[in-house]
Design an enzyme around this catalytic site. Structure first.
Site, PDB file in Angstrom:
ATOM      1  N   TYR A 104      54.707  28.417  41.514  1.00  0.00           N
ATOM      2  CA  TYR A 104      54.190  28.359  42.661  1.00  0.00           C
ATOM      3  C   TYR A 104      54.012  28.504  43.810  1.00  0.00           C
ATOM      4  O   TYR A 104      53.254  29.479  44.790  1.00  0.00           O
ATOM      5  CB  TYR A 104      52.720  27.684  41.968  1.00  0.00           C
ATOM      6  CG  TYR A 104      50.883  27.416  42.858  1.00  0.00           C
ATOM      7  CD1 TYR A 104      49.750  28.707  42.386  1.00  0.00           C
ATOM      8  CD2 TYR A 104      50.770  26.541  43.718  1.00  0.00           C
ATOM      9  CE1 TYR A 104      48.991  28.410  42.689  1.00  0.00           C
ATOM     10  CE2 TYR A 104      49.316  26.218  44.838  1.00  0.00           C
ATOM     11  CZ  TYR A 104      48.399  27.699  44.031  1.00  0.00           C
ATOM     12  OH  TYR A 104      47.747  27.141  44.629  1.00  0.00           O
ATOM     13  N   ASP A 137      42.879  44.061  35.818  1.00  0.00           N
ATOM     14  CA  ASP A 137      43.840  43.530  36.421  1.00  0.00           C
ATOM     15  C   ASP A 137      44.531  43.585  37.499  1.00  0.00           C
ATOM     16  O   ASP A 137      44.938  44.604  37.817  1.00  0.00           O
ATOM     17  CB  ASP A 137      44.735  43.207  35.543  1.00  0.00           C
ATOM     18  CG  ASP A 137      46.122  42.912  34.892  1.00  0.00           C
ATOM     19  OD1 ASP A 137      46.243  41.449  36.019  1.00  0.00           O
ATOM     20  OD2 ASP A 137      47.268  42.489  34.423  1.00  0.00           O
ATOM     21  N   VAL A 138      44.578  42.964  38.872  1.00  0.00           N
ATOM     22  CA  VAL A 138      44.725  43.298  39.390  1.00  0.00           C
ATOM     23  C   VAL A 138      46.610  43.059  39.894  1.00  0.00           C
ATOM     24  O   VAL A 138      46.931  43.735  40.730  1.00  0.00           O
ATOM     25  CB  VAL A 138      44.408  42.302  41.240  1.00  0.00           C
ATOM     26  CG1 VAL A 138      42.610  43.003  40.959  1.00  0.00           C
ATOM     27  CG2 VAL A 138      44.082  41.028  40.787  1.00  0.00           C
ATOM     28  N   LYS A 179      52.983  31.458  46.754  1.00  0.00           N
ATOM     29  CA  LYS A 179      52.132  30.968  48.184  1.00  0.00           C
ATOM     30  C   LYS A 179      52.323  31.459  49.306  1.00  0.00           C
ATOM     31  O   LYS A 179      51.657  31.605  50.019  1.00  0.00           O
ATOM     32  CB  LYS A 179      51.252  29.487  47.871  1.00  0.00           C
ATOM     33  CG  LYS A 179      50.367  29.284  46.328  1.00  0.00           C
ATOM     34  CD  LYS A 179      48.857  30.905  46.694  1.00  0.00           C
ATOM     35  CE  LYS A 179      48.419  31.060  45.848  1.00  0.00           C
ATOM     36  NZ  LYS A 179      46.869  31.896  45.825  1.00  0.00           N
ATOM     37  N   GLY A 193      39.588  37.992  41.045  1.00  0.00           N
ATOM     38  CA  GLY A 193      39.576  36.100  41.164  1.00  0.00           C
ATOM     39  C   GLY A 193      38.018  35.423  41.344  1.00  0.00           C
ATOM     40  O   GLY A 193      37.987  34.693  40.659  1.00  0.00           O
ATOM     41  N   ALA A 194      37.105  35.827  41.216  1.00  0.00           N
ATOM     42  CA  ALA A 194      35.745  35.110  41.295  1.00  0.00           C
ATOM     43  C   ALA A 194      34.427  35.744  40.156  1.00  0.00           C
ATOM     44  O   ALA A 194      33.506  35.049  40.196  1.00  0.00           O
ATOM     45  CB  ALA A 194      34.959  36.294  42.608  1.00  0.00           C
ATOM     46  N   GLY A 195      35.102  35.605  39.457  1.00  0.00           N
ATOM     47  CA  GLY A 195      34.093  35.138  38.078  1.00  0.00           C
ATOM     48  C   GLY A 195      33.968  34.145  37.453  1.00  0.00           C
ATOM     49  O   GLY A 195      34.550  33.139  38.659  1.00  0.00           O
TER      50      GLY A 195
END
Lengths: 273, 192
Positions: free
Chosen positions: A167, A73-74, A171, A19-21
């Site tokens: 969420y 897609d992880v 989390k 998710g580092a884009g």
């Protein structure tokens, strides 16, 4: 004797950040990828779309540092396994895994949450870190070194006004995963920690939120300001470093003290979508 | 299932999410997708689906009590269960806290219990050596002790406690654990 100048040197280490884009316009993941590279790591940059991952990889390479864009897609177990395999193929190993990819559920009232919203939250926020950690640990334990950093959120210890039940539940589940994995892999020199950022003003968020909304939030935080992506990334660098070998299974709030301010009642006019 | 309850009894006031899967499973690096998905579905998705369904009746009637049976694994690790158990039971605390926060305005409370050392008949049958005997550290009785706490939390007067994660452990679980001893007694695959 170790000199302070040598602390947190990640030279020779390989990191994967999911998710580092987004590059210059990215979120927290992009900043973490860049700062890990600046600390000396070679960085695999993952995001859903190739162009997003490439934006961050290019930003890092423009600094004369090493990065590779690896889209996937992880939340898909096969793609997650392949992603770790591609990191090892490209860099020879994986030392640092930063599980940053996350899904922000909208703040539906609990009885109105669509099933897909719940399932996507569980898939991205809980299943994906499991798939990636499982694959990474297989490589890390061979070399008796590994650092897994799960980016959770202060929602894991409080309630959320913005994102709702899926969420918060996922989390916090990620924190449980962190604790359990930490006990299993500690004997192999692998640490597993969760960080719980509060309000962080990333370029991505700055583009989404009007200035006055950001300004309204600042006084609610004891530090009277949002955190910077670099402040969060610095904690990741420390947790990823060889020096942090005895710090494991922790969930570290990094939030300008906002999570320890006593909260108030729910304002129904201001939260549900 | 919730619709069925309402058809039969006319309403639903109390939901106790107790159904869960535990048991010894492989270490994370050897854990197949099937075990991970199945246990998380029962232990975390299940309480969410049940609560969502029950809240559809509880919110309009402005009264409800939800009690989630989590585990002390939600603040430590589950040695009887594995990574899925710890992950799901911890997630259940998040589910509890956020729902409690959001439905407080409708007269509904949501709490979690974190038992450990429960006198579970299945465990008793499989591993009688786990039961600590009588005395101050005796196992916690599921009906006479846990059930009693649930009943209190569900009382209509019990309006002030919500979003809580209550340890049910006779006060002893905050001691420092012995990794080697737990490994030996549980037979857990800890990734050696």
């Amino acid at each position: 004797m170790m000199m302070f100048g040598q602390l947190c040197d990640l030279s020779g280490l390989v990191a994967l950040v999911t998710g580092a884009g987004g590059g210059e316009r990215g979120g927290l993941g992009a900043a973490i990828a860049r700062v890990l590279a600046q600390a000396g790591a070679q960085v695999a940059v993952n995001d859903l779309a190739l162009e997003d991952a490439q934006a961050t990889a290019s930003m890092i390479r423009a600094l004369g540092l090493v990065a590779e864009a690896l889209p996937a897609d992880v939340a898909d177990p096969e793609q997650a396994d392949q992603l770790v395999a591609r990191v090892i193929e490209r860099f020879g190993k994986i030392d640092i895994l930063v599980n940053k990819a996350e899904y922000h559920s909208r703040a539906y009232r609990p009885d109105e949450i669509p099933t897909e919203e719940w399932q996507r939250s569980v898939a991205v926020n809980v299943h994906a870190p499991f798939y990636l950690s499982r694959a990474a640990v297989r490589d890390m334990r061979r070399r008796k070194f590994g650092r897994i950093i799960n980016v959770s959120n202060i929602a894991a210890i409080r309630a959320s006004v913005l994102h709702g039940t899926p969420y918060v539940a996922t989390k916090e589940a990620l924190y449980g995963f962190t604790r359990h994995l930490a006990t299993e892999v500690a004997q192999h020199g692998i640490t597993v920690n969760a960080i719980l950022p509060g309000f962080v003003l990333t370029p991505k968020l700055a583009a989404l939120w009007p200035d006055e909304r950001i300004a309204r939030l600042a006084p609610t935080i004891p530090a009277l300001r949002a955190g910077t992506p670099e402040e969060i990334a610095s904690l990741v660098v420390y947790l990823a470093s060889p020096e942090a070998g005895y710090l494991t299974g922790a969930a570290i709030p990094i939030d300008g003290a906002v999570s320890i301010v006593p909260g108030g009642r729910m304002d129904p006019d201001n939260c549900f979508v | 299932m919730v619709d069925e309850v309402v058809r039969h009894f006319g309403r639903i006031d109390i939901l106790v999410n107790n159904a869960a899967i535990s048991g010894l499973i492989p270490a994370v690096e050897r854990l197949p997708n099937e075990i991970w998905h199945h246990q998380l579905a029962v232990d975390l998705d299940g309480p969410f689906y049940m609560s969502r369904a029950a809240l559809r009746y509880m919110i309009p009637q402005r009264f409800g009590r939800i009690v989630n049976i989590s585990s002390f694994a939600a603040v430590r690790t589950g040695f009887v269960g594995g990574v899925t158990y710890t992950t799901a039971k911890t997630g259940l605390l998040g589910l509890t806290r956020q729902m409690a926060y959001e439905v407080a305005q409708y007269g509904i409370t949501v709490n979690a219990l974190m038992p450990t050392g429960l006198l579970n008949p299945r465990v008793l049958r499989l591993r009688p050596d786990w039961v600590q005997g009588e005395g101050p550290h005796r196992a916690i009785h599921p009906e006479e002790e846990l059930g009693w706490i649930v009943a209190h939390l569900c009382h209509p007067n019990m309006t002030a406690i919500s979003g809580a994660a209550i340890p049910v452990d006779r006060g002893v679980s905050n001691g420092i654990g012995d990794f080697a001893e737990l490994k030996r007694r549980s037979g857990k695959d800890t990734g050696d």
